[in-house]
Design an enzyme around this catalytic site. Sequence first.
Site, PDB file in Angstrom:
ATOM      1  N   LYS A 214       0.839  -1.204   0.000  1.00  0.00           N
ATOM      2  CA  LYS A 214       0.000   0.000   0.000  1.00  0.00           C
ATOM      3  C   LYS A 214       0.878   1.260   0.000  1.00  0.00           C
ATOM      4  O   LYS A 214       2.097   1.173   0.225  1.00  0.00           O
ATOM      5  CB  LYS A 214      -0.927  -0.019   1.219  1.00  0.00           C
ATOM      6  CG  LYS A 214      -0.201   0.009   2.553  1.00  0.00           C
ATOM      7  CD  LYS A 214      -1.160  -0.317   3.703  1.00  0.00           C
ATOM      8  CE  LYS A 214      -0.438  -0.286   5.037  1.00  0.00           C
ATOM      9  NZ  LYS A 214      -1.232  -0.872   6.119  1.00  0.00           N
TER      10      LYS A 214
ATOM     11  N   TYR B 247      14.714  31.353   3.865  1.00  0.00           N
ATOM     12  CA  TYR B 247      13.555  32.031   4.462  1.00  0.00           C
ATOM     13  C   TYR B 247      13.690  32.179   5.974  1.00  0.00           C
ATOM     14  O   TYR B 247      14.169  31.253   6.629  1.00  0.00           O
ATOM     15  CB  TYR B 247      12.282  31.216   4.212  1.00  0.00           C
ATOM     16  CG  TYR B 247      11.781  31.219   2.793  1.00  0.00           C
ATOM     17  CD1 TYR B 247      11.410  32.409   2.163  1.00  0.00           C
ATOM     18  CD2 TYR B 247      11.652  30.018   2.099  1.00  0.00           C
ATOM     19  CE1 TYR B 247      10.932  32.384   0.863  1.00  0.00           C
ATOM     20  CE2 TYR B 247      11.169  30.001   0.802  1.00  0.00           C
ATOM     21  CZ  TYR B 247      10.810  31.189   0.179  1.00  0.00           C
ATOM     22  OH  TYR B 247      10.342  31.169  -1.085  1.00  0.00           O
TER      23      TYR B 247
ATOM     24  N   MET C 176      10.299  24.733  -0.457  1.00  0.00           N
ATOM     25  CA  MET C 176       9.369  23.835  -1.135  1.00  0.00           C
ATOM     26  C   MET C 176      10.115  22.855  -2.048  1.00  0.00           C
ATOM     27  O   MET C 176       9.808  21.673  -2.073  1.00  0.00           O
ATOM     28  CB  MET C 176       8.365  24.661  -1.940  1.00  0.00           C
ATOM     29  CG  MET C 176       7.206  23.855  -2.478  1.00  0.00           C
ATOM     30  SD  MET C 176       6.105  24.886  -3.463  1.00  0.00           S
ATOM     31  CE  MET C 176       5.277  25.830  -2.207  1.00  0.00           C
TER      32      MET C 176
HETATM   33  C1  LIG Z   1      -0.430  -1.729   6.884  1.00  0.00           C
HETATM   34  C2  LIG Z   1      -0.926  -3.002   7.395  1.00  0.00           C
HETATM   35  C3  LIG Z   1      -0.056  -4.084   7.588  1.00  0.00           C
HETATM   36  C4  LIG Z   1       1.449  -3.957   7.442  1.00  0.00           C
HETATM   37  O1  LIG Z   1       1.994  -3.317   8.575  1.00  0.00           O
HETATM   38  P1  LIG Z   1       3.562  -3.241   8.798  1.00  0.00           P
HETATM   39  O2  LIG Z   1       3.727  -2.751  10.186  1.00  0.00           O
HETATM   40  O3  LIG Z   1       4.082  -2.265   7.796  1.00  0.00           O
HETATM   41  O4  LIG Z   1       4.101  -4.598   8.569  1.00  0.00           O
HETATM   42  C5  LIG Z   1      -0.608  -5.302   7.942  1.00  0.00           C
HETATM   43  N1  LIG Z   1      -1.938  -5.437   8.129  1.00  0.00           N
HETATM   44  C6  LIG Z   1      -2.799  -4.406   7.983  1.00  0.00           C
HETATM   45  C7  LIG Z   1      -4.247  -4.626   8.212  1.00  0.00           C
HETATM   46  C8  LIG Z   1      -2.322  -3.153   7.621  1.00  0.00           C
HETATM   47  O5  LIG Z   1      -3.177  -2.130   7.512  1.00  0.00           O
END
Ligand SMILES: *Cc1c(COP(=O)(O)O)cnc(C)c1O
Length: 383
Positions: free
Chosen positions: A45, A276, A324
């Site tokens: 993700k 800045y 930035m």
């Molecule tokens: C993000 C997530 C993980 C992975 O977590 P890590 O600490 O990065 O290993 C596993 N399970 C769920 C439900 C998550 O949202």
Amino acid sequence: MKVYRTQHYIRPDLQAHIHSKDLLENVRNLRSLCPAHTKFCAVVKANAYGHGITEIVNILQKGSVDAYAVATFYEALHIVSLTKKKPILILEPISPVWSVEQIRISAREGFECVLSSTESLHYVTSILSGTSLILRVHLKIETGMGRCGVDPATAASLLEAIEDCENIRLAGVFTHFATADEDDLSYAEEQINRFEQFLNTHRIKERRKVTIHAANSAGTIKLPHAHYDMVRCGIAMYGYYSRRMANPPVPLKPVLQLQAPITQLHRIPAGHSVSYGRSFIPTRDILAAIVPLGYADGYRRCFSNRAQMKIGPYVAPVIGRVCMDQVILDVTDVPAVQAGQMVTVLDNDHNSPCSAYALADLAETICYEILTFIHAHVNRIVH
Ligand SMILES: *Cc1c(COP(=O)(O)O)cnc(C)c1O
């Protein structure tokens, strides 16, 4: 689905070097902590924690990954052509906010969806009934995370309801830890107890086609009795413990090193302010280097006057405010420094002054946030 024209472009001067060997080695090392039958779900993700989801999935396809997890439907759609039929679990629970098309596409593509409410079950059933489409779902049990799981009593009724749905297949039962990364694991143990109770009451372990899972990275490393049928690893796969660990049971190597060039060098006389807000005024004549990245690229403004970068083996402090799109370094003490030379902004070494841990400490956050902030327009170079 509505297709959006993207305005994406890549900045070749900002280079995130992705080391395939280290990624695959981290996966092997994490797997070695688990029983042979335990599947490995790679969590990709948030653009693979800022590493570049396309690049990371392509590398992982060469290793022993059994499934992928993403946060959203859109990420699943983005990688489905790369994953060669390996399961993709969408962690955000399905809800009536999902469009009819999202549900249908999820079923058609075989996405594994999270079910955590009765309303969602009714919604999905109303969309799929009368079709030949089947949606594979994982039931998310609330055991103490306090986010989006379903309480065990409602989960029990959902289990029954799923049995009666022709268009829904139970593919998994899982939970998520709130504190597996902490030193005190007593709360995580309570969560395991509640989860076990649910599994036992409903004889889930006897259902061969149902994948039971609970462990994130910290759980995979520290809670061997919570490995079950599958572990879901994100941060550890990228080379980090959820937080710095003194005596880690398994070696992990950071996969990403971020570099940018020095675009200009300037002499700045003593007493002349930098950037800045005039927050830095050198007390000696200095040589300053401009690096073309800033908070818009994920290099946080709170690093102003605090962070360091590396030029070869030399360390150069950030001086003045991070802008930035630009940062200024004091390179007075760096021998033979030249414009065009590459600077390491974020290092793939836990002990470096610009490791993700070091930067997270400066920003009073966790390394996850430092990594996911790396902008998508940074060029990912796979080694
Ligand atoms: C993000 C997530 C993980 C992975 O977590 P890590 O600490 O990065 O290993 C596993 N399970 C769920 C439900 C998550 O949202």
